[in-house]
Design a protein around this motif. Sequence first.
Motif, mmCIF file in Angstrom:
data_model
loop_
_atom_site.group_PDB
_atom_site.id
_atom_site.type_symbol
_atom_site.label_atom_id
_atom_site.label_comp_id
_atom_site.label_asym_id
_atom_site.label_seq_id
_atom_site.Cartn_x
_atom_site.Cartn_y
_atom_site.Cartn_z
ATOM 1 N N ILE A 1 0.841 -1.199 0.000
ATOM 2 C CA ILE A 1 0.000 0.000 0.000
ATOM 3 C C ILE A 1 0.880 1.256 0.000
ATOM 4 N N THR A 2 1.934 1.247 0.806
ATOM 5 C CA THR A 2 2.817 2.405 0.907
ATOM 6 C C THR A 2 3.571 2.642 -0.396
ATOM 7 N N ILE A 3 4.107 1.592 -0.986
ATOM 8 C CA ILE A 3 4.836 1.729 -2.256
ATOM 9 C C ILE A 3 3.886 2.219 -3.348
ATOM 10 N N MET B 1 6.510 -7.170 -3.566
ATOM 11 C CA MET B 1 6.344 -6.757 -4.954
ATOM 12 C C MET B 1 5.417 -7.683 -5.743
ATOM 13 N N GLY B 2 5.099 -8.834 -5.165
ATOM 14 C CA GLY B 2 4.219 -9.770 -5.853
ATOM 15 C C GLY B 2 4.874 -10.418 -7.058
ATOM 16 N N CYS B 3 6.144 -10.791 -6.908
ATOM 17 C CA CYS B 3 6.865 -11.415 -8.030
ATOM 18 C C CYS B 3 7.782 -12.497 -7.458
ATOM 19 N N ALA B 4 8.498 -13.178 -8.351
ATOM 20 C CA ALA B 4 9.440 -14.215 -7.935
ATOM 21 C C ALA B 4 10.708 -13.586 -7.366
ATOM 22 N N GLU B 5 11.372 -14.327 -6.498
ATOM 23 C CA GLU B 5 12.621 -13.851 -5.905
ATOM 24 C C GLU B 5 13.659 -13.584 -6.988
#
Length: 188
Positions: free
Chosen positions: A83-85, A159-163
């Motif tokens: 939310i902050t990002i 970030m909702g992505c892969a490492e």
Amino acid sequence: MEPKTRSGEPADDTLAERASVGDREAFAMLVERHYAFIHRVAWKWCRDRSAAEDIAQNVCVRLGFAIRKWRNESAFRTWLYRITINAAHDHARFIARELRKAEALAVHVTALGEEITSYKPSHSDYVWDAVRMLPDKQRDAVLLVYGEELSHADAAAVMGCAESTVSYHLHTARKRLETLLRGTGDEQ
């Protein structure tokens, strides 16, 4: 029995669950508990005290609406990072639009032969200035891993992505920052 923090207060996830169904006291506790965190993340992202305050306040307003959708699918703090990002991105887009408007006005004023004074802020932290010039995903990865000292796995969750994607964004960001900090103006 609900989980408690060291101070005996309910855990974030418990408070978020209660706030999601309308418990105002739980929501107030969450905001009070995390406001400094929100502000710190916002400040690291923009390096401007006033903008960080605006972003933090915006996050608190957004949180009031977003908490209704809390489903405990990730840690509360991870969710709050997102939310902050997102609020920081929105703020940056707003500032960019305003700067374009101001530049357009300056062109018109100059064309009319009137003098203008241009504001040139002085920045002591060139590295973070350069970080703010990176594309969103690269900037977020740098902020989360280096600014917030999250692991690549935790940054990936935010970030909702892969490492591996976080690692890629960091690698690309390092190369671009090297160019930006050298002052060549070349962007990849």
